[in-house]
Scaffold this active site. Structure first.
Site, PDB file in Angstrom:
ATOM      1  N   GLU A   1      11.351  -7.926  -3.631  1.00 36.15           N
ATOM      2  CA  GLU A   1      11.764  -6.486  -2.846  1.00 36.15           C
ATOM      3  C   GLU A   1      10.770  -6.534  -1.604  1.00 36.15           C
ATOM      4  OE1 GLU A   1      11.955  -3.266  -1.081  1.00 36.15           O
ATOM      5  OE2 GLU A   1      10.288  -2.333  -3.075  1.00 36.15           O
TER       6      GLU A   1
ATOM      7  N   TRP B   1       0.933  -1.096   0.050  1.00 35.68           N
ATOM      8  CA  TRP B   1       0.173  -0.288   0.045  1.00 35.68           C
ATOM      9  C   TRP B   1       1.315   1.183  -0.333  1.00 35.68           C
ATOM     10  CZ3 TRP B   1       2.099   2.535   4.023  1.00 35.68           C
ATOM     11  CH2 TRP B   1       2.521   1.573   5.266  1.00 35.68           C
ATOM     12  N   ASN B   2       2.237   0.989   0.411  1.00 38.73           N
ATOM     13  CA  ASN B   2       2.572   2.183   1.095  1.00 38.73           C
ATOM     14  C   ASN B   2       3.431   2.966  -0.708  1.00 38.73           C
ATOM     15  OD1 ASN B   2       4.332   0.305   0.293  1.00 38.73           O
ATOM     16  ND2 ASN B   2       5.895   1.820   0.295  1.00 38.73           N
TER      17      ASN B   2
ATOM     18  N   LYS C   1      -2.653  -8.719  -7.798  1.00 44.06           N
ATOM     19  CA  LYS C   1      -3.585  -8.597  -5.935  1.00 44.06           C
ATOM     20  C   LYS C   1      -2.783  -7.409  -5.269  1.00 44.06           C
ATOM     21  CE  LYS C   1      -3.582 -10.031  -1.345  1.00 44.06           C
ATOM     22  NZ  LYS C   1      -4.025  -8.573  -0.773  1.00 44.06           N
TER      23      LYS C   1
ATOM     24  N   CYS D   1      10.427   1.108   2.014  1.00 48.61           N
ATOM     25  CA  CYS D   1      11.687   0.121   2.375  1.00 48.61           C
ATOM     26  C   CYS D   1      13.483   0.532   2.328  1.00 48.61           C
ATOM     27  CB  CYS D   1      11.495  -0.737   1.194  1.00 48.61           C
ATOM     28  SG  CYS D   1       9.921  -1.766   1.556  1.00 48.61           S
TER      29      CYS D   1
ATOM     30  N   SER E   1      -5.342  -4.660   0.563  1.00 47.84           N
ATOM     31  CA  SER E   1      -6.486  -4.181   0.594  1.00 47.84           C
ATOM     32  C   SER E   1      -7.381  -2.980   0.924  1.00 47.84           C
ATOM     33  CB  SER E   1      -7.055  -5.671   1.044  1.00 47.84           C
ATOM     34  OG  SER E   1      -6.576  -5.319   2.925  1.00 47.84           O
TER      35      SER E   1
ATOM     36  N   GLU F   1      13.262  -3.573  11.294  1.00 45.75           N
ATOM     37  CA  GLU F   1      12.649  -2.459   9.994  1.00 45.75           C
ATOM     38  C   GLU F   1      11.446  -1.373  11.134  1.00 45.75           C
ATOM     39  OE1 GLU F   1      11.434  -1.386   4.973  1.00 45.75           O
ATOM     40  OE2 GLU F   1       9.862  -3.153   6.603  1.00 45.75           O
TER      41      GLU F   1
END
Length: 454
Positions: free
Chosen positions: A227, A129-130, A153, A261, A156, A358
């Protein structure tokens, strides 16, 4: 049902019905049929359509930008920039795919021998989503230009973006079912991956998600590109331009609300300039305004969800319990929405979440190193290896360290790590494998076929 919720106020934007397994299978069948004719088309034809996709993106930029900001909270100016970048990657592959996919003659004892690059079929993309548009287009543009079909895909919470992207390709004149979105939860992905008409899988997301998808794809011998996460180290040496480094490092930590990321995560500063850098860095972080992402004056919007924000806050609290010092932020505002302020932790050490994990949000970890050697050791002491940066006014020194010493897929000198259609992008270690973008990316999902004529 899949819900899109505005993280700024927690109001439901839209509810999307979940597709049944039979609906998903039908979409895959249609995409496969579309691929069978698409693979025969000329690169000139594909290029013309990909240029139209860039036009559609720019024509509808404001609508797409608003949709991104509503669904995942990024500031509207950053959403606009994301749409522009998607148009750029479409144009880049429209201009360069033919060069990247040209047969390569290899001299042997044959009368003719060469390598040719042929499409595989449907590539399944499991996307986060980012960066709800960019992550998709950096797979879709090279994939479709190579002659493949695409099934998306998406996360959501950005289902609206997923459907909008499908419409971009439809409006651009691509075959009706060449690129399709499936609205399903992650729990259904094993069956989708194992569908015989899915030929390869690309995933951008967390390490656990990557391992799960790679395991399933590996069980049926399907090619994957991963990734995954990152805890990018930025090393600031004693001869760095601290004013420039401060600006660059704060930008690198806070872009997209810190939800990237390749955002800078760990700032490793040699002790000679540590105090000076810390002061400059905290002042700059403090100046970045958080608020309504539709207000152009705000640099940070909400985090993408309450759940993600709370997970981030727990990492901060745990790091403080283990001895990290809170220099800025670190408090959840008492307002509705998934808000988290710019936060700075110092005295960060191994064993703390701020060092080992992270931190997917606007939290910076400051780490002191006694010299160059220790700084490089700290940078490399991570399960991740996506991006890294080094700041020094000695460019030869910086280049040598970036090239030979830092363990990451993308290493930058005196600049923040970013993806660029012209450069390969990807990581090592638990940041994944394979490459996206440039000539390397378009060749990940083709049959690199040897032809030998006696």
């Amino acid at each position: 049902m899949l819900q899109s919720v505005n993280p700024a106020n927690l109001q439901t934007i839209e509810t999307h019905p979940q597709m049944s397994p039979s609906e998903v299978n039908q979409i895959i069948d249609l995409a496969h049929n579309s691929f069978e004719s698409w693979k025969e088309t000329s690169l000139k034809h594909r290029s013309n359509l990909m240029m139209k996709a860039a036009d559609v993106l720019r024509k509808n930029k404001e609508d797409y930008s608003k949709l991104m900001t509503l669904e995942m909270g990024k500031p509207i100016s950053q959403s606009r920039a994301e749409v522009e970048k998607c148009a750029w990657v479409c144009e880049y592959y429209a201009d360069n795919a033919e060069i990247f996919l040209t047969d390569e003659i290899i001299e042997t004892d044959a009368s003719k021998s060469f390598v040719t690059f042929q499409p595989l079929g449907i590539v399944l993309a499991v996307m986060p989503w980012n960066f709800p548009f960019w992550q998709v287009f950096r797979f879709a543009a090279p994939g479709l230009m190579a002659g493949n079909a695409g099934i998306l895909k998406h996360a959501s919470n950005v289902s609206g973006c997923a459907l909008a992207i499908e419409e971009v390709f439809r409006e651009s004149g691509f075959p009706e079912n060449l690129f399709r979105t499936i609205l399903v939860p992650s729990s259904q992905m094993e069956v989708v991956i194992k569908n015989e008409k899915i030929k390869a899988v690309t995933l951008t997301g967390s390490v656990p998600a990557g391992k799960a998808v790679a395991k399933t794809a590996g069980s049926v011998l399907k090619k994957t590109v991963m990734e995954l996460g990152g805890s990018d180290p930025y090393i600031i040496f004693e001869d760095a331009d601290l004013e420039m480094a401060k600006e660059t490092c704060v930008t690198a930590r806070l872009i997209n609300g810190g939800q990237s990321c390749i955002a800078a995560k760990r700032f490793i500063v040699v002790e000679e300039v540590y105090d000076s850098f810390e002061k400059l860095f905290v002042e700059k972080m403090k100046s970045r305004k958080m608020g309504d992402p539709f207000d152009e004056s705000n640099y940070i919007g909400p985090q993408a969800s309450i759940t993600l924000r709370d997970e981030l806050h727990l990492q901060v609290e745990k790091s403080i319990e283990l001895g990290a010092e809170l220099l800025l932020g670190g408090k959840i505002p008492e307002i509705d929405g998934a808000w988290y302020p710019p936060t700075v932790l110092s005295n960060v050490k191994r064993g703390m979440p701020a060092f080992d994990e992270e931190l997917f949000g606007p939290v910076a970890a400051l780490i002191k190193a006694k010299d160059e050697a220790e700084a490089i050791d700290i940078a490399n002491e991570s399960i991740f290896g996506l991006g890294a940066a080094v700041f020094t006014q000695d460019e030869k020194r910086g280049e040598k360290i970036a090239k030979e010493k830092l363990q990451a897929g993308c290493c930058f000198v005196n600049a923040f790590v970013k993806s660029d259609p012209r450069l390969p992008f990807g990581g090592i270690k638990e940041s994944g494998y394979g490459r996206e973008l440039s000539s390397f990316g378009i060749r990940e999902f083709v049959n690199i076929k040897t032809i030998y004529v006696k």
